[in-house]
Design a protein around this motif. Structure first.
Motif, PDB file in Angstrom:
ATOM      1  N   VAL A 164      -6.509   5.227  -5.272  1.00 50.35           N
ATOM      2  CA  VAL A 164      -7.829   5.006  -4.667  1.00 50.35           C
ATOM      3  C   VAL A 164      -8.007   3.547  -4.240  1.00 50.35           C
ATOM      4  O   VAL A 164      -8.371   3.261  -3.091  1.00 50.35           O
ATOM      5  CB  VAL A 164      -8.951   5.420  -5.630  1.00 50.35           C
ATOM      6  N   LEU A 165      -7.751   2.608  -5.152  1.00 47.52           N
ATOM      7  CA  LEU A 165      -7.971   1.195  -4.848  1.00 47.52           C
ATOM      8  C   LEU A 165      -6.720   0.522  -4.294  1.00 47.52           C
ATOM      9  O   LEU A 165      -6.799  -0.294  -3.382  1.00 47.52           O
ATOM     10  CB  LEU A 165      -8.449   0.458  -6.100  1.00 47.52           C
ATOM     11  N   GLY A 166      -5.550   0.868  -4.850  1.00 49.70           N
ATOM     12  CA  GLY A 166      -4.322   0.228  -4.404  1.00 49.70           C
ATOM     13  C   GLY A 166      -3.866   0.686  -3.039  1.00 49.70           C
ATOM     14  O   GLY A 166      -3.478  -0.140  -2.197  1.00 49.70           O
ATOM     15  N   GLY A 196      -5.044  -8.399   0.957  1.00 56.26           N
ATOM     16  CA  GLY A 196      -3.971  -9.104   0.262  1.00 56.26           C
ATOM     17  C   GLY A 196      -4.116  -9.024  -1.250  1.00 56.26           C
ATOM     18  O   GLY A 196      -3.136  -8.810  -1.975  1.00 56.26           O
ATOM     19  N   THR A 197      -5.343  -9.156  -1.732  1.00 58.08           N
ATOM     20  CA  THR A 197      -5.571  -9.143  -3.177  1.00 58.08           C
ATOM     21  C   THR A 197      -5.453  -7.736  -3.750  1.00 58.08           C
ATOM     22  O   THR A 197      -4.868  -7.547  -4.829  1.00 58.08           O
ATOM     23  CB  THR A 197      -6.954  -9.729  -3.503  1.00 58.08           C
ATOM     24  N   THR A 198      -5.994  -6.735  -3.062  1.00 57.25           N
ATOM     25  CA  THR A 198      -5.837  -5.369  -3.571  1.00 57.25           C
ATOM     26  C   THR A 198      -4.372  -4.937  -3.535  1.00 57.25           C
ATOM     27  O   THR A 198      -3.896  -4.236  -4.432  1.00 57.25           O
ATOM     28  CB  THR A 198      -6.684  -4.379  -2.759  1.00 57.25           C
ATOM     29  N   ALA A 199      -3.644  -5.368  -2.499  1.00 56.85           N
ATOM     30  CA  ALA A 199      -2.219  -5.032  -2.420  1.00 56.85           C
ATOM     31  C   ALA A 199      -1.455  -5.657  -3.579  1.00 56.85           C
ATOM     32  O   ALA A 199      -0.614  -4.998  -4.221  1.00 56.85           O
ATOM     33  CB  ALA A 199      -1.645  -5.492  -1.084  1.00 56.85           C
ATOM     34  N   LEU A 200      -1.735  -6.923  -3.873  1.00 56.73           N
ATOM     35  CA  LEU A 200      -1.067  -7.586  -4.989  1.00 56.73           C
ATOM     36  C   LEU A 200      -1.450  -6.931  -6.318  1.00 56.73           C
ATOM     37  O   LEU A 200      -0.606  -6.750  -7.206  1.00 56.73           O
ATOM     38  CB  LEU A 200      -1.434  -9.065  -5.005  1.00 56.73           C
ATOM     39  N   GLY A 201      -2.721  -6.563  -6.441  1.00 51.91           N
ATOM     40  CA  GLY A 201      -3.149  -5.870  -7.655  1.00 51.91           C
ATOM     41  C   GLY A 201      -2.412  -4.564  -7.855  1.00 51.91           C
ATOM     42  O   GLY A 201      -2.020  -4.214  -8.979  1.00 51.91           O
ATOM     43  N   ALA A 202      -2.196  -3.806  -6.759  1.00 52.50           N
ATOM     44  CA  ALA A 202      -1.465  -2.546  -6.865  1.00 52.50           C
ATOM     45  C   ALA A 202      -0.038  -2.782  -7.338  1.00 52.50           C
ATOM     46  O   ALA A 202       0.484  -2.041  -8.179  1.00 52.50           O
ATOM     47  CB  ALA A 202      -1.466  -1.841  -5.508  1.00 52.50           C
ATOM     48  N   VAL A 203       0.603  -3.817  -6.803  1.00 55.51           N
ATOM     49  CA  VAL A 203       1.984  -4.120  -7.211  1.00 55.51           C
ATOM     50  C   VAL A 203       2.032  -4.496  -8.691  1.00 55.51           C
ATOM     51  O   VAL A 203       2.924  -4.046  -9.431  1.00 55.51           O
ATOM     52  CB  VAL A 203       2.557  -5.254  -6.335  1.00 55.51           C
ATOM     53  N   LEU A 204       1.069  -5.284  -9.148  1.00 55.55           N
ATOM     54  CA  LEU A 204       1.082  -5.720 -10.544  1.00 55.55           C
ATOM     55  C   LEU A 204       0.714  -4.598 -11.503  1.00 55.55           C
ATOM     56  O   LEU A 204       1.045  -4.673 -12.695  1.00 55.55           O
ATOM     57  CB  LEU A 204       0.139  -6.909 -10.730  1.00 55.55           C
ATOM     58  N   ALA A 207       0.839  -1.198   0.000  1.00 54.56           N
ATOM     59  CA  ALA A 207       0.000   0.000   0.000  1.00 54.56           C
ATOM     60  C   ALA A 207       0.874   1.248   0.000  1.00 54.56           C
ATOM     61  O   ALA A 207       0.589   2.230  -0.710  1.00 54.56           O
ATOM     62  CB  ALA A 207      -0.928   0.003   1.215  1.00 54.56           C
ATOM     63  N   GLY A 208       1.954   1.220   0.791  1.00 52.28           N
ATOM     64  CA  GLY A 208       2.887   2.338   0.790  1.00 52.28           C
ATOM     65  C   GLY A 208       3.569   2.501  -0.552  1.00 52.28           C
ATOM     66  O   GLY A 208       3.784   3.632  -1.024  1.00 52.28           O
ATOM     67  N   LEU A 209       3.905   1.383  -1.203  1.00 52.24           N
ATOM     68  CA  LEU A 209       4.485   1.444  -2.546  1.00 52.24           C
ATOM     69  C   LEU A 209       3.505   2.086  -3.527  1.00 52.24           C
ATOM     70  O   LEU A 209       3.893   2.906  -4.377  1.00 52.24           O
ATOM     71  CB  LEU A 209       4.857   0.035  -3.012  1.00 52.24           C
ATOM     72  N   ALA A 210       2.225   1.725  -3.411  1.00 52.95           N
ATOM     73  CA  ALA A 210       1.209   2.318  -4.272  1.00 52.95           C
ATOM     74  C   ALA A 210       1.119   3.825  -4.049  1.00 52.95           C
ATOM     75  O   ALA A 210       0.966   4.603  -5.005  1.00 52.95           O
ATOM     76  CB  ALA A 210      -0.140   1.660  -4.019  1.00 52.95           C
ATOM     77  N   VAL A 212      -4.372  -5.405 -17.448  1.00 54.56           N
ATOM     78  CA  VAL A 212      -5.628  -6.033 -17.025  1.00 54.56           C
ATOM     79  C   VAL A 212      -5.407  -7.044 -15.900  1.00 54.56           C
ATOM     80  O   VAL A 212      -6.346  -7.376 -15.173  1.00 54.56           O
ATOM     81  CB  VAL A 212      -6.333  -6.717 -18.215  1.00 54.56           C
ATOM     82  N   VAL A 213      -4.180  -7.534 -15.742  1.00 52.71           N
ATOM     83  CA  VAL A 213      -3.918  -8.488 -14.662  1.00 52.71           C
ATOM     84  C   VAL A 213      -4.061  -7.784 -13.311  1.00 52.71           C
ATOM     85  O   VAL A 213      -4.760  -8.260 -12.402  1.00 52.71           O
ATOM     86  CB  VAL A 213      -2.512  -9.110 -14.805  1.00 52.71           C
TER      87      VAL A 213
END
Length: 398
Positions: free
Chosen positions: A48-50, A74-82, A13-16, A90-91
């Motif tokens: 906003v989401l990440g 966990g899933t939103t955090a991974l989504g932000a990283v990707l 989240a901090g990375l985002a 889209v991933v």
């Protein structure tokens, strides 16, 4: 889940947050530490989401106290990283859809535990979060997704403030009014992609109605006369409500805005003036509840808050209203400095610890202290508000 393990969710989240601020510099036409073609493209969804979405999902998972609840952050955090990784966009967007869907499941479990209007308002916000992720994943441009982003954050925060306002016993009539405003806001957001000419002014009116309700019933009106942390929180809250009114008035008067100065004013009034101010207000309560480490309040926290609102005023009035490019860039750069300065002060205060975080004395002529919500109540409000109505302490409601 043990407190130290929860830090693993805050790191992405901090990375985002950092990546989103870097993208903001690029969008302002200023030098940035990292320059990629993708960063400006994912700026809004990343923040906003990440970032905010992960923090909200983590707090709700902590409130639920079940292992599976942590799949949402966990899933939103991974989504932000990707979103930042060299994989198809889209991933990451798809993982944000899955994460916001998991957040809805967390809210459903909390609702089964105990129903309340405050929680219902937050559920509406989570529905809009999932809708925003789906729209963005499906290729909708950010201006189309913007009302959904706004609705997610505004309804989530409004639901928590309603839970805390109950300490002041606003009455069933006031609660019904909040429910009506929240339902109107939700309906306007859902209608915005189909009938923008009608829905955006309605959304603006709903935001103004929400601000009026908060100013009238929020305990911040009383705690602003206190000292220490309660007063700091109150100033942040009231300033945030003022910026939300700016966004509401802009949409009410101008209708849909997809670019230009009015669009910039709406975006940053909501996401900087309102949302970041709310984060600054509640950080000394949210972070200890989530990670189990104290974050003592210090007067130095006022510095980045003043810088945030002052630089945002420069950006909106000088840059957006008067068309001065230097004001837009200087104000935007100082917005970023204010956010980073607050993060640095929060880390320093937490590491240093100690007793500097005085909670302050109660304002005069207030009602007796009372806790706002039980440990396992349906609305997972992050702060019990004893100090906000007449006590000398704040506690976390769990």
């Amino acid at each position: 889940m043990r407190n130290p393990a929860r830090l693993a969710f805050l790191l992405p989240a901090g990375l985002a947050l950092l990546a989103g601020l870097d993208a903001a510099l690029l969008l302002l036409g200023l030098p940035a530490p990292v320059t990629t073609e993708r960063l400006p493209q994912v700026h809004g969804g990343l923040l906003v989401l990440g970032f905010v979405g992960t923090v909200i999902a983590l707090e709700r998972a902590v409130a639920l106290r079940t292992w599976w609840g942590f799949t949402a952050p966990g899933t939103t955090a991974l989504g932000a990283v990707l979103l930042l990784a060299p994989v198809p966009l889209v991933v990451g967007q798809g993982l944000l859809v899955a994460g916001t869907g998991a957040l809805l499941a967390v809210y459903a479990a909390l609702w089964r535990r105990q129903e309340s209007l405050a929680l219902g308002v937050q559920v509406l916000g989570a529905v809009l979060a999932t809708g925003s992720a789906l729209l963005w994943w499906g290729g909708a441009p950010v201006p189309v997704v913007l009302p959904w982003f706004v609705g997610f954050l505004v309804l989530t925060i409004a639901g928590e403030r309603l839970e805390l306002a109950r300490v002041g016993r606003p009455g069933s009539r006031a609660e019904r009014a909040m429910g009506a405003v929240a339902a109107t806001l939700f309906a306007a957001v859902v209608a915005a992609p189909l009938w923008p000419g009608v829905a955006h002014p309605a959304l603006g009116a709903a935001l103004l109605g929400l601000v009026a309700w908060l100013v009238r019933h929020d305990v911040a009106r009383r705690t602003v006369r206190s000292t220490g942390l309660p007063r700091f929180m109150a100033w942040c809250l009231l300033a945030g409500y003022a910026w939300l009114a700016v966004a509401g008035a802009t949409w009410l008067l101008l209708g849909p805005v997809a670019d230009g100065p009015a669009y910039d004013a709406v975006v940053h009034s909501v996401f900087l003036g309102f949302t970041v101010s709310m984060i600054m207000a509640h950080a000394p309560v949210i972070l200890p509840a989530v990670i189990g480490r104290a974050l003592p309040f210090r007067r130095a926290f006022y510095g980045p808050v003043v810088l945030l609102h002052g630089s945002l005023a420069l950006r909106v009035v000088g840059g957006d209203l008067r068309g001065e490019q230097w004001a837009l860039q200087v104000g935007g750069a100082l917005n970023i400095v204010a956010v980073l300065l607050f993060v640095a002060l929060a880390v320093w205060s937490s590491v240093r610890g100690g007793g500097a975080g005085r909670l302050g004395r109660a304002p005069r002529r207030t009602a007796p202290a009372a806790a706002t919500t039980s440990a396992r109540a349906a609305a997972p409000a992050v702060a019990a508000a004893r100090a906000e109505v007449g006590s000398v302490e704040l506690e976390t409601a769990r």
